[in-house]
Design an enzyme around this catalytic site. Sequence first.
Site, short mmCIF file in Angstrom:
data_model
loop_
_atom_site.label_atom_id
_atom_site.label_comp_id
_atom_site.label_asym_id
_atom_site.label_seq_id
_atom_site.Cartn_x
_atom_site.Cartn_y
_atom_site.Cartn_z
N ARG A 1 9.39 1.16 -54.64
CA ARG A 1 10.28 0.00 -54.44
C ARG A 1 10.44 -0.74 -55.77
NH1 ARG A 1 9.65 -4.41 -49.76
NH2 ARG A 1 7.52 -4.71 -50.50
N ARG B 1 6.98 -5.06 -57.80
CA ARG B 1 6.31 -6.32 -57.46
C ARG B 1 4.80 -6.18 -57.61
NH1 ARG B 1 8.87 -7.63 -51.67
NH2 ARG B 1 6.69 -8.12 -51.28
N ARG C 1 5.05 -13.86 -38.76
CA ARG C 1 4.08 -12.83 -39.11
C ARG C 1 2.75 -13.04 -38.39
NH1 ARG C 1 6.30 -11.37 -44.47
NH2 ARG C 1 5.30 -9.47 -45.23
N ARG D 1 -2.40 -5.26 -47.53
CA ARG D 1 -1.29 -5.82 -46.74
C ARG D 1 -1.12 -5.09 -45.42
NH1 ARG D 1 3.63 -5.70 -50.59
NH2 ARG D 1 4.67 -6.89 -48.98
N LYS E 1 12.61 -3.71 -43.50
CA LYS E 1 13.15 -4.91 -42.85
C LYS E 1 14.22 -5.57 -43.72
CE LYS E 1 9.14 -6.98 -42.73
NZ LYS E 1 8.34 -5.92 -43.36
P1 ADP Z 1 10.38 -4.59 -46.16
O1 ADP Z 1 11.44 -5.65 -46.29
O2 ADP Z 1 10.12 -4.18 -44.73
O3 ADP Z 1 9.11 -4.91 -46.89
P2 ADP Z 1 12.20 -3.00 -47.82
O4 ADP Z 1 13.49 -3.17 -47.10
O5 ADP Z 1 12.04 -3.75 -49.10
O6 ADP Z 1 10.95 -3.28 -46.84
O7 ADP Z 1 11.99 -1.43 -48.05
C1 ADP Z 1 10.82 -0.94 -48.73
C2 ADP Z 1 11.22 0.16 -49.71
O8 ADP Z 1 11.62 1.32 -48.99
C3 ADP Z 1 12.39 -0.22 -50.60
O9 ADP Z 1 12.18 0.35 -51.87
C4 ADP Z 1 13.60 0.37 -49.89
O10 ADP Z 1 14.66 0.70 -50.80
C5 ADP Z 1 13.01 1.63 -49.27
N1 ADP Z 1 13.58 1.96 -47.96
C6 ADP Z 1 14.02 1.10 -47.00
N2 ADP Z 1 14.46 1.77 -45.90
C7 ADP Z 1 14.27 3.10 -46.17
C8 ADP Z 1 14.51 4.32 -45.45
N3 ADP Z 1 15.01 4.32 -44.20
N4 ADP Z 1 14.17 5.49 -46.06
C9 ADP Z 1 13.65 5.49 -47.31
N5 ADP Z 1 13.39 4.39 -48.04
C10 ADP Z 1 13.71 3.21 -47.50
P1 AMP Z 2 7.51 -9.85 -48.03
O1 AMP Z 2 8.52 -10.09 -49.10
O2 AMP Z 2 8.05 -10.14 -46.65
O3 AMP Z 2 6.88 -8.49 -48.14
O4 AMP Z 2 6.34 -10.92 -48.24
C1 AMP Z 2 5.55 -10.91 -49.41
C2 AMP Z 2 4.32 -11.80 -49.21
O5 AMP Z 2 4.74 -13.16 -48.97
C3 AMP Z 2 3.42 -11.44 -48.03
O6 AMP Z 2 2.51 -10.41 -48.32
C4 AMP Z 2 2.74 -12.79 -47.76
O7 AMP Z 2 1.72 -13.05 -48.71
C5 AMP Z 2 3.86 -13.80 -48.04
N1 AMP Z 2 4.63 -14.09 -46.81
C6 AMP Z 2 5.94 -13.81 -46.56
N2 AMP Z 2 6.30 -14.22 -45.34
C7 AMP Z 2 5.19 -14.77 -44.78
C8 AMP Z 2 4.91 -15.37 -43.50
N3 AMP Z 2 5.84 -15.46 -42.55
N4 AMP Z 2 3.66 -15.83 -43.30
C9 AMP Z 2 2.72 -15.74 -44.23
N5 AMP Z 2 2.90 -15.18 -45.43
C10 AMP Z 2 4.13 -14.70 -45.73
#
Ligand code: ADP
Ligand code: AMP
Length: 214
Positions: free
Chosen positions: A127, A160, A88, A171, A13
């Site tokens: 990541r 992280r 969420r 999660r 995302k």
């Molecule tokens: P989210 O915001 O949904 O938690 P991220 O955008 O941070 O996810 O992506 C999660 C991990 O996967 C990151 O390390 C990112 O670089 C990698 N990633 C994102 N999109 C792809 C893809 N299409 N193929 C492979 N790895 C990806």
């Molecule tokens: P993210 O960076 O989107 O993966 O979010 C990391 C963490 O932040 C999640 O696992 C939740 O603990 C918290 N968080 C982020 N967005 C929300 C939301 N909209 N509602 C509740 N918790 C959130």
Amino acid sequence: MKIIMLGAPGAGKGTQAKQISAKYSIPHISTGDIFRANIKNGTELGKKAKTYMDQGALVPDELTCDLVMDRIQQDDCKNGFVLDGFPRTIPQAEALDEALKKVNQSMDYAIDVDVPDENIVKRMGGRRACLSCGATYHIQFNPTKVEGVCDACGSKTVLRDDDKPETVKKRLTVYHDQTQPLINFYDNKGILKTVDGTQDLNKVFEDIVAILGE
Ligand code: ADP
Ligand code: AMP
């Protein structure tokens, strides 16, 4: 253009939202980034949020909704925004709807980045995040130019705490219980679009552009 990014943690995302933000000149609003910035700055909100985040749980809606409602009323959101990690829960989605309804607006697109759980666990271990500017990388699929150093701001990149395998599993359970129902919620509103998030990240973006238009 007002867009919601849906999908499991690690679906991509944030990666896609950043590209959408750049191409369509709308702000990228990530609640996770906002909480992490608050943790880094030692704010009261950050202290509260951290206890939930470290356990892989959601931060309560009371702490989350007002924050987003304030953010989307700022001037830079006039032409739209891309929400990443919010809503969420169904109550968060309803709060967002209500807030927009008051100003005669509604969301335009909810884009579900679809990735099965097996791929997610593999992705999260690789990541790397920059806690200074919020940039995200992957050691294999999207590496930094210099290992461990953020391309965008030069700070250190880290795994992280909530990307450790035990927390990722928690999660994912939370995602299926509380967030996945939003897919139906937005489908019923007629604004759901699904993209295959297992593809190369550039191909995922192409598919999104095909939905949103050039
Ligand atoms: P989210 O915001 O949904 O938690 P991220 O955008 O941070 O996810 O992506 C999660 C991990 O996967 C990151 O390390 C990112 O670089 C990698 N990633 C994102 N999109 C792809 C893809 N299409 N193929 C492979 N790895 C990806
Ligand atoms: P993210 O960076 O989107 O993966 O979010 C990391 C963490 O932040 C999640 O696992 C939740 O603990 C918290 N968080 C982020 N967005 C929300 C939301 N909209 N509602 C509740 N918790 C959130």
